[in-house]
Motif scaffolding. Sequence first.
Motif, mmCIF file in Angstrom:
data_model
loop_
_atom_site.group_PDB
_atom_site.id
_atom_site.type_symbol
_atom_site.label_atom_id
_atom_site.label_comp_id
_atom_site.label_asym_id
_atom_site.label_seq_id
_atom_site.Cartn_x
_atom_site.Cartn_y
_atom_site.Cartn_z
ATOM 1 N N GLY A 129 0.961 -1.259 0.185
ATOM 2 C CA GLY A 129 0.115 0.126 -0.133
ATOM 3 C C GLY A 129 0.835 1.278 0.031
ATOM 4 N N PHE A 130 1.935 1.182 -0.781
ATOM 5 C CA PHE A 130 2.866 2.436 -0.764
ATOM 6 C C PHE A 130 2.214 3.738 -1.331
ATOM 7 N N ASN A 131 2.120 4.697 -0.522
ATOM 8 C CA ASN A 131 1.801 6.059 -1.011
ATOM 9 C C ASN A 131 2.216 7.126 -0.356
ATOM 10 N N LYS A 132 3.597 7.149 -0.477
ATOM 11 C CA LYS A 132 4.404 8.156 0.041
ATOM 12 C C LYS A 132 5.503 9.041 -1.144
ATOM 13 N N SER A 133 6.399 9.556 -0.677
ATOM 14 C CA SER A 133 7.230 10.515 -1.222
ATOM 15 C C SER A 133 8.170 9.429 -2.312
ATOM 16 N N TYR A 134 8.821 10.249 -3.300
ATOM 17 C CA TYR A 134 9.693 9.441 -4.154
ATOM 18 C C TYR A 134 11.112 9.117 -3.358
ATOM 19 N N GLN A 135 11.445 10.070 -2.459
ATOM 20 C CA GLN A 135 12.648 9.761 -1.598
ATOM 21 C C GLN A 135 12.530 8.757 -0.869
ATOM 22 N N ILE A 136 11.361 8.458 -0.214
ATOM 23 C CA ILE A 136 11.025 7.111 0.627
ATOM 24 C C ILE A 136 10.968 5.924 -0.287
ATOM 25 N N ALA A 137 10.394 6.043 -1.453
ATOM 26 C CA ALA A 137 10.485 4.975 -2.498
ATOM 27 C C ALA A 137 11.700 4.529 -2.686
ATOM 28 N N GLU A 138 12.572 5.432 -2.923
ATOM 29 C CA GLU A 138 13.999 5.347 -3.282
ATOM 30 C C GLU A 138 14.831 4.623 -2.094
ATOM 31 N N ASP A 139 14.419 5.102 -1.054
ATOM 32 C CA ASP A 139 15.172 4.706 0.146
ATOM 33 C C ASP A 139 15.042 3.200 0.499
ATOM 34 N N LEU A 140 13.485 2.833 0.280
ATOM 35 C CA LEU A 140 13.097 1.377 0.368
ATOM 36 C C LEU A 140 13.872 0.457 -0.688
ATOM 37 N N LEU A 141 13.642 1.106 -2.015
ATOM 38 C CA LEU A 141 14.375 0.181 -3.110
ATOM 39 C C LEU A 141 15.652 -0.195 -2.787
ATOM 40 N N LYS A 142 16.485 1.019 -2.315
ATOM 41 C CA LYS A 142 17.806 1.042 -2.263
ATOM 42 C C LYS A 142 17.937 -0.133 -1.357
ATOM 43 N N ASN A 143 17.193 -0.324 -0.198
ATOM 44 C CA ASN A 143 17.371 -1.432 0.681
ATOM 45 C C ASN A 143 16.812 -2.597 0.521
#
Length: 214
Positions: A129-143
């Motif tokens: 249910g992701f619905n936040k910022s691009y930066q948070i998306a990038e941080d999640l994917l990077k990890n």
Amino acid sequence: MTFFDVHTHNFEPQKNTTSIVNQYPKDPITGSFFSVGIHPWYISEYELEHEFTLLMEKLNLKNCLAIGECGLDKLSETNYETQISVFKRHIELSEQTKKPLIIHCVKAYNDIIRLKKQLKPQQTWILHGFNKSYQIAEDLLKNEIYISLGSALIKNRKLQTIASEIDSSKILLETDNSKESITNIYNTFATIKNENIELVTKQISKNFNKIFIV
């Protein structure tokens, strides 16, 4: 074409769709593929050990594909330290049973990423249910945390922009508790990506099959 709905509360079978139905430890056993976990909203310290006993019984069933949804929610009335403790137990079970983790997260993304770095789990984590910022998306994917997108994708322009820019190889799609069909969510995602629906279906299928043993 087969559509994959990685997280749904709908028990009704959907045409041409492989769904993972969210269940709680006390729910009756379903014939569908399911995930099972203790949601942070519903943690009861009085019933916790009994719920984990029931949860572990269900994890052994062949049609249980994942653990969750579980996670952290800073808006929940449940004590936050208790949430972290319960989430860690889910992570341990995920590692023991070699089943992926479906995560509920509200205002706790930093803690989710911190735990991922600290515990170094081998099993896949999926932020549903992701619905936040691009930066948070990038941080999640990077990890190495997959992102699952749901019905918010259909009307939320900001989320559409984010979805257009992130790597499809770490994306899954879901209906969660919405009445929206998974087909509409797939079609919306294909439009956002400016790709043919067959190509999108192929990529999501590849992502799903990389994580889940069906």
